[in-house]
Design an enzyme around this catalytic site. Sequence first.
Site, PDB file in Angstrom:
ATOM      1  N   LYS A  70      25.167   7.160  -9.254  1.00  0.00           N
ATOM      2  CA  LYS A  70      24.473   5.829  -7.760  1.00  0.00           C
ATOM      3  C   LYS A  70      25.636   5.494  -7.174  1.00  0.00           C
ATOM      4  O   LYS A  70      25.699   5.295  -6.480  1.00  0.00           O
ATOM      5  CB  LYS A  70      23.927   4.943  -9.050  1.00  0.00           C
ATOM      6  CG  LYS A  70      22.079   6.240  -9.771  1.00  0.00           C
ATOM      7  CD  LYS A  70      21.694   4.069 -10.589  1.00  0.00           C
ATOM      8  CE  LYS A  70      20.187   4.441 -10.902  1.00  0.00           C
ATOM      9  NZ  LYS A  70      19.751   3.416 -11.222  1.00  0.00           N
ATOM     10  N   ASP A 106      16.065  -1.140  -7.211  1.00  0.00           N
ATOM     11  CA  ASP A 106      15.539  -2.198  -8.603  1.00  0.00           C
ATOM     12  C   ASP A 106      15.380  -3.403  -8.202  1.00  0.00           C
ATOM     13  O   ASP A 106      14.970  -4.013  -8.860  1.00  0.00           O
ATOM     14  CB  ASP A 106      16.791  -2.000  -9.820  1.00  0.00           C
ATOM     15  CG  ASP A 106      16.717  -0.320  -9.691  1.00  0.00           C
ATOM     16  OD1 ASP A 106      15.567   0.514  -9.727  1.00  0.00           O
ATOM     17  OD2 ASP A 106      18.415   0.455 -10.316  1.00  0.00           O
TER      18      ASP A 106
HETATM   19  P1  NAP Z   1      25.029  -0.611 -18.738  1.00  0.00           P
HETATM   20  O1  NAP Z   1      25.051  -0.079 -17.852  1.00  0.00           O
HETATM   21  O2  NAP Z   1      25.484   0.770 -19.948  1.00  0.00           O
HETATM   22  O3  NAP Z   1      25.026  -2.196 -19.377  1.00  0.00           O
HETATM   23  C1  NAP Z   1      24.354  -2.142 -20.483  1.00  0.00           C
HETATM   24  C2  NAP Z   1      24.960  -3.688 -20.734  1.00  0.00           C
HETATM   25  O4  NAP Z   1      24.790  -4.339 -22.771  1.00  0.00           O
HETATM   26  C3  NAP Z   1      26.516  -4.341 -20.806  1.00  0.00           C
HETATM   27  O5  NAP Z   1      26.355  -5.408 -20.770  1.00  0.00           O
HETATM   28  C4  NAP Z   1      26.987  -3.262 -22.023  1.00  0.00           C
HETATM   29  O6  NAP Z   1      28.328  -4.354 -23.006  1.00  0.00           O
HETATM   30  C5  NAP Z   1      26.050  -4.067 -22.989  1.00  0.00           C
HETATM   31  N1  NAP Z   1      25.888  -3.891 -24.339  1.00  0.00           N
HETATM   32  C6  NAP Z   1      25.088  -2.155 -24.588  1.00  0.00           C
HETATM   33  N2  NAP Z   1      25.235  -1.619 -26.160  1.00  0.00           N
HETATM   34  C7  NAP Z   1      25.463  -3.117 -26.076  1.00  0.00           C
HETATM   35  C8  NAP Z   1      25.822  -3.128 -27.988  1.00  0.00           C
HETATM   36  N3  NAP Z   1      25.094  -2.492 -29.098  1.00  0.00           N
HETATM   37  N4  NAP Z   1      26.086  -4.522 -28.425  1.00  0.00           N
HETATM   38  C9  NAP Z   1      26.117  -5.144 -27.407  1.00  0.00           C
HETATM   39  N5  NAP Z   1      25.842  -5.200 -25.736  1.00  0.00           N
HETATM   40  C10 NAP Z   1      26.195  -3.925 -25.647  1.00  0.00           C
HETATM   41  O7  NAP Z   1      23.419  -0.141 -19.354  1.00  0.00           O
HETATM   42  P2  NAP Z   1      22.451  -0.461 -18.369  1.00  0.00           P
HETATM   43  O8  NAP Z   1      22.148   0.819 -16.510  1.00  0.00           O
HETATM   44  O9  NAP Z   1      22.667  -1.772 -17.328  1.00  0.00           O
HETATM   45  O10 NAP Z   1      20.674  -0.366 -18.613  1.00  0.00           O
HETATM   46  C11 NAP Z   1      20.336  -1.345 -20.136  1.00  0.00           C
HETATM   47  C12 NAP Z   1      19.438  -1.006 -19.789  1.00  0.00           C
HETATM   48  O11 NAP Z   1      18.611  -1.376 -19.507  1.00  0.00           O
HETATM   49  C13 NAP Z   1      18.728   0.161 -20.178  1.00  0.00           C
HETATM   50  O12 NAP Z   1      17.647   0.179 -22.138  1.00  0.00           O
HETATM   51  C14 NAP Z   1      17.640   0.679 -19.558  1.00  0.00           C
HETATM   52  O13 NAP Z   1      16.795   0.937 -20.144  1.00  0.00           O
HETATM   53  C15 NAP Z   1      16.776  -0.397 -18.741  1.00  0.00           C
HETATM   54  N6  NAP Z   1      16.775  -0.120 -17.470  1.00  0.00           N
HETATM   55  C16 NAP Z   1      15.511  -0.677 -17.204  1.00  0.00           C
HETATM   56  C17 NAP Z   1      15.351  -0.941 -15.969  1.00  0.00           C
HETATM   57  C18 NAP Z   1      13.576  -0.780 -15.626  1.00  0.00           C
HETATM   58  O14 NAP Z   1      13.517  -0.022 -14.244  1.00  0.00           O
HETATM   59  N7  NAP Z   1      12.283  -0.881 -16.574  1.00  0.00           N
HETATM   60  C19 NAP Z   1      15.815   0.148 -14.966  1.00  0.00           C
HETATM   61  C20 NAP Z   1      16.984   0.405 -15.176  1.00  0.00           C
HETATM   62  C21 NAP Z   1      18.000   0.095 -16.039  1.00  0.00           C
HETATM   63  P3  NAP Z   1      29.782  -4.073 -22.748  1.00  0.00           P
HETATM   64  O15 NAP Z   1      29.902  -3.242 -21.357  1.00  0.00           O
HETATM   65  O16 NAP Z   1      30.282  -4.820 -23.542  1.00  0.00           O
HETATM   66  O17 NAP Z   1      29.149  -2.192 -22.758  1.00  0.00           O
END
Ligand code: NAP
Length: 284
Positions: A70, A106
């Site tokens: 991305k 998004d």
């Molecule tokens: P990402 O870049 O990995 O970011 C995840 C965030 O959550 C970070 O702030 C991370 O904190 C935190 N996190 C992860 N695991 C954690 C844990 N065990 N405890 C506490 N904090 C935690 O992921 P992303 O791409 O943003 O995606 C996040 C979610 O959004 C996913 O479930 C994805 O499926 C969903 N999503 C949905 C859509 C949709 O269209 N509905 C679109 C995009 C994403 P740290 O930085 O401290 O690791």
Amino acid sequence: MFTGKTKNLGVIGCPVAHSLSPALHNAALQAAGLDYAYIAMPVEPASLGAAVAGLRSLGFRGVNVTIPHKTAVMEYLDTIDEDARIIGAVNTVVNDGGRLCGYNTDVLGFIQALKDAGFEPAGRQAVVLGAGGAARAVLWGLIKEKVSGIRIGVRNPAKAQPLAEEFAGTVPIEVFDWQQESFQRGLSQAELLVNTTPLGMYPRLEGMPPVDWQYVSPGTFVYDIIYTPARTLFLQQAAEHGCPVLNGEGMLAGQGAAAFQLWTGQLADIAVMKKALRQALQDK
Ligand code: NAP
């Protein structure tokens, strides 16, 4: 029936076999009677430049871009739309006569689903849990909609601080350690509470971000952008507390619909997209 006139679309990522986008887009293209085909194309990071050049040579109308390309894809494109530039990620590419433009749909998907559910963000206080890739689109969407302020709750405030600083000068925006009582007490001010972390996503259904519901007003709109399961533990508890709730299905369909419109110039049938998503998830 595909012919020599069929226009090509697809998604590039690594891995990409799990992508729901082919199901979502082919259903909507078919429903609209459009002569396009949408396929998933695995692209290794080292081959990204060659793959984008190939899309141009092959005359693809466009592609979606997913993990891990991305951000990296941006250097191979001719123009980048404002949302994508600010977020630092492209999820949709449009080929206009050989000129490739990158977009991020998004933002629109997140906001459209929120508004469709009856929540108008302008002038409201928001709390966003998590500060990863998806949070960037969520934050920028809320800022564009002129929320009155945003509190970001995370497990690691030092890591999230640069993100808040990037958006400084837009709306008041602060980062908190979500375990701190002061953050939990502050939830009483929230009119919108959004989970952008993967906590509670399938298969780890027992997870959820720390929220002390005694501080949350039952009028607070609670939005989890996760779409599997349809109701996370976070949303279950919010609903039991009396809050209106929304999952990530509408955001996912909405970002697809926005890409569909960029490629075809037509509105997508969101209901068809959601139905195809549910079917694809059920088939997994
Ligand atoms: P990402 O870049 O990995 O970011 C995840 C965030 O959550 C970070 O702030 C991370 O904190 C935190 N996190 C992860 N695991 C954690 C844990 N065990 N405890 C506490 N904090 C935690 O992921 P992303 O791409 O943003 O995606 C996040 C979610 O959004 C996913 O479930 C994805 O499926 C969903 N999503 C949905 C859509 C949709 O269209 N509905 C679109 C995009 C994403 P740290 O930085 O401290 O690791």
